[in-house]
Structure formats: C-alpha cells, structure tokens
Design a protein around this motif. Structure first.
Motif, short mmCIF file in Angstrom:
data_model
loop_
_atom_site.label_atom_id
_atom_site.label_comp_id
_atom_site.label_asym_id
_atom_site.label_seq_id
_atom_site.Cartn_x
_atom_site.Cartn_y
_atom_site.Cartn_z
N PRO A 1 0.82 -1.22 0.00
CA PRO A 1 0.00 0.00 0.00
C PRO A 1 0.85 1.27 0.00
O PRO A 1 1.91 1.32 0.64
CB PRO A 1 -0.82 -0.12 1.29
N GLU A 2 0.38 2.27 -0.71
CA GLU A 2 1.12 3.52 -0.81
C GLU A 2 1.37 4.14 0.56
O GLU A 2 2.44 4.71 0.82
CB GLU A 2 0.34 4.51 -1.69
N HIS A 3 0.41 4.01 1.47
CA HIS A 3 0.57 4.60 2.80
C HIS A 3 1.75 3.99 3.55
O HIS A 3 2.40 4.67 4.34
CB HIS A 3 -0.73 4.41 3.59
N VAL A 4 2.01 2.71 3.31
CA VAL A 4 3.15 2.04 3.96
C VAL A 4 4.47 2.67 3.51
O VAL A 4 5.42 2.77 4.29
CB VAL A 4 3.14 0.53 3.64
N LEU A 5 4.51 3.10 2.26
CA LEU A 5 5.75 3.64 1.69
C LEU A 5 6.06 5.06 2.18
O LEU A 5 7.21 5.47 2.17
CB LEU A 5 5.67 3.64 0.17
N ILE A 6 5.03 5.78 2.59
CA ILE A 6 5.25 7.20 2.92
C ILE A 6 5.17 7.52 4.41
O ILE A 6 5.64 8.58 4.83
CB ILE A 6 4.26 8.10 2.15
N LYS A 7 4.59 6.62 5.22
CA LYS A 7 4.46 6.96 6.64
C LYS A 7 5.80 6.77 7.36
O LYS A 7 6.61 5.90 7.00
CB LYS A 7 3.37 6.12 7.29
N PRO A 8 6.08 7.56 8.39
CA PRO A 8 7.32 7.40 9.15
C PRO A 8 7.38 6.04 9.83
O PRO A 8 6.40 5.63 10.46
CB PRO A 8 7.25 8.53 10.18
N PRO A 9 8.49 5.32 9.71
CA PRO A 9 8.60 4.02 10.36
C PRO A 9 8.44 4.13 11.88
O PRO A 9 8.98 5.04 12.50
CB PRO A 9 10.02 3.56 10.00
N SER A 10 7.68 3.18 12.45
CA SER A 10 7.45 3.18 13.89
C SER A 10 7.20 1.78 14.39
O SER A 10 6.47 1.00 13.76
CB SER A 10 6.23 4.06 14.23
N ALA A 11 7.78 1.45 15.54
CA ALA A 11 7.52 0.16 16.17
C ALA A 11 6.15 0.13 16.84
O ALA A 11 5.65 -0.94 17.19
CB ALA A 11 8.61 -0.15 17.20
N GLU A 12 5.55 1.31 17.06
CA GLU A 12 4.24 1.45 17.70
C GLU A 12 4.16 0.71 19.03
O GLU A 12 3.22 0.00 19.33
CB GLU A 12 3.12 0.98 16.75
N LEU A 13 5.19 0.92 19.84
CA LEU A 13 5.22 0.32 21.18
C LEU A 13 5.00 1.37 22.27
O LEU A 13 4.98 1.04 23.46
CB LEU A 13 6.55 -0.39 21.41
N ALA A 14 4.85 2.63 21.84
CA ALA A 14 4.62 3.74 22.77
C ALA A 14 3.88 4.84 22.01
O ALA A 14 3.88 4.84 20.77
CB ALA A 14 5.95 4.26 23.32
N PRO A 15 3.26 5.76 22.71
CA PRO A 15 2.52 6.82 22.03
C PRO A 15 3.41 7.67 21.12
O PRO A 15 4.51 8.09 21.54
CB PRO A 15 1.96 7.66 23.19
N ASP A 16 2.96 7.89 19.89
CA ASP A 16 3.66 8.76 18.93
C ASP A 16 5.12 8.36 18.71
O ASP A 16 5.98 9.22 18.46
CB ASP A 16 3.59 10.23 19.39
N GLN A 17 5.41 7.09 18.79
CA GLN A 17 6.78 6.62 18.61
C GLN A 17 7.21 6.69 17.15
O GLN A 17 6.44 6.34 16.25
CB GLN A 17 6.90 5.18 19.12
N ARG A 18 8.43 7.17 16.90
CA ARG A 18 8.99 7.21 15.57
C ARG A 18 10.42 6.65 15.63
O ARG A 18 11.22 7.09 16.46
CB ARG A 18 9.05 8.64 15.01
N ASP A 19 10.74 5.72 14.77
CA ASP A 19 12.06 5.08 14.82
C ASP A 19 13.19 6.09 14.71
O ASP A 19 14.20 6.01 15.43
CB ASP A 19 12.20 4.07 13.67
N GLU A 20 13.03 7.06 13.80
CA GLU A 20 14.12 7.99 13.55
C GLU A 20 14.34 8.98 14.69
O GLU A 20 15.39 9.62 14.75
CB GLU A 20 13.89 8.71 12.22
#
Length: 268
Positions: free
Chosen positions: A188-207
């Motif tokens: 899905p296109e959304h997968v390609l553009i969203k910031p990578p996140s493990a989603e283990l905490a609120p508003d978490q972003r890998d970078e």
C-alpha cells in the motif's frame, strides 16, 4: 547488486533454507510497516500465497491505519491474514510486573509487547508446523533496535541482510515491477510514505531514536561493510559525536545479533 538481484537473493535464500529444514509453510507477523510488508512479498514469491499465514497482532499503541495497511497488503498478495490482539496477555504481564513496567510505559513495557507477539507467533508455528519468519532489517540489528526474544525471533530473516534504505528502495521496486507486469502493486502507498514506527509507545517514531535512516545507513555501511575505522570515518567527514554514538551501539549490541536468525548474504 541491483535491487532485482538483491530481491532474488532474499527470496531464494528464504526458499532454500525452508527446503533444507523440510518446511513448506510460514507464519509471519504483519504490522502494517514496510519491513513486514516487504518480507511478506518475499514469502509469497518463495512459497505461494496459500502457504503464507499472516497475523496482525495489535497492542495498546497499534494504530488503526497500520491494521488497515496490513489487511490491504494481504488482500493484494492473495494471502490470508487474521487478527489476534495482544492486549490481554500484555495487561497480564503489566499486572504481574507492577512498578517494573513503569505504569505500562518505558523500555520494559515496550519489550514485553514485542515478546507477547513472539509467543503468539511461536504458538502458531508449533500448532501448525509453520516456520516463523523474522521481519527485521540490518540497520536496526546493527543498532540493537529490536527486542531480544521478541522481534529478533524466527527461523530465518529474509530482509536481515538489507539496510533500511534498501528496504524502502526494494519496496518501491516491487510495486513498480508488479505494475509493469499488469498486476496490482502489493505494498500500500501509505506504507511507503508513513514514518517508520515500532508502535510500542505513544507517537513513537524510529528515527527519533536512531536518527535519519539515510545518514545512519551511509555510516553503517562504511563502518560495517567497508571496515572503516572511527578515525577514518571522522576524516571522511562524519560528525565525530555521531560516529561515536553509532559505532558504540554497533559494538555494544553484538551479543544480540549473535542470537538473531540467519539471513541471505547481500553485497554492499
């Protein structure tokens, strides 16, 4: 190696490993992120959609859009995907651990979620005789950005030899190749553009933790693949503090990488 060659190496390595241990079916966690999406594409190419069993394992911080992305990916690939929530087992661990989980926040709580997912996937593997596929990439393995006995688990890691920037490039290539052959782009296109996140905490972003993947991977490739010393990295123009931060983490997490599953060798 170009993207097509790297992709073939990953798919062939996965298929060869499974044949070697007598496995024909695999189970994979689908997070709705780019790593599991690309790994799922490889699994379908290696085994056929009917032999790939996907599971969405939402926890307390999983976003609804990630679940939608995972389901769309599965539909595009023609594979089955089921949902099993980890909310109850995670809550049980929080109750048992009490203050050690810091009110269900912090590193202990984050890692416990990943381990709950591993327990579910391994139970499915044991129950059905499916091989569990790991969905980790090399950037995160080098930086220790993974959970021991959690998302480091699995029999084989098809994208374990790929840095994150290559995961993105290869995912775009997979979609482009599908369209060129008159097929639906699987990721899905959304997968390609969203910031990578493990989603283990609120508003978490890998970078937020790792820094820019583009800059991180460039440094990692020079240090890990090309064997440049810290002094050579600084002389080449890298920031000295960033060199220390990255190389210290790479060296410190060697013990974790030693317990991760095998993966295809990718030349850089």
């Amino acid at each position: 190696m170009d993207r097509a060659e790297k992709y073939r190496a990953c798919v062939e390595g996965l298929a060869k490993f499974a044949r070697g241990i007598g496995m024909s079916d695999v189970v994979i966690g689908l997070s709705g992120g780019i790593d599991s999406s690309l790994a799922a594409c490889m699994c379908v190419d290696a085994f056929g959609a009917d032999h790939v069993h996907g599971y969405m394992l939402p926890g307390p911080y999983s976003s609804e859009h990630s679940l939608v992305d995972a389901q769309e990916l599965a539909l595009n690939l023609g594979m089955r995907a089921e949902r099993i929530s980890i909310d109850k087992p995670f809550s049980a661990f929080v109750d048992v651990l009490g203050e050690h989980c810091i009110m269900a926040r912090g590193l202990a709580a984050e890692n416990t979620q990943a381990r709950c997912r591993m327990v579910v996937l391994m139970a499915l593997s044991n129950a059905h005789g499916w091989m569990m596929v790991n969905t980790g990439n090399k950037s995160e393995a080098m930086m220790g950005y993974s959970t021991l006995y959690g998302d480091t688990a699995g029999a084989f890691a098809p994208i374990g030899g790929l840095y994150k920037t290559d995961v993105f490039a290869m995912s775009y290539w997979v979609n482009e190749s599908a369209r060129a052959n008159g097929m639906t782009a699987p990721i899905p296109e959304h997968v390609l553009i969203k910031p990578p996140s493990a989603e283990l905490a609120p508003d978490q972003r890998d970078e937020d933790t790792l820094g820019s993947y583009a800059e991180l991977d460039r440094l990692l490739i020079d240090y890990v693949e090309r064997g440049m010393t810290r002094e050579e990295l600084v002389a080449a123009g890298y920031d000295a503090a960033e060199v220390k931060r990255v190389t210290d983490r790479v060296d410190a997490y060697a013990f974790k990488r030693a317990l991760e599953p095998p993966f295809p060798a990718i030349a850089y």
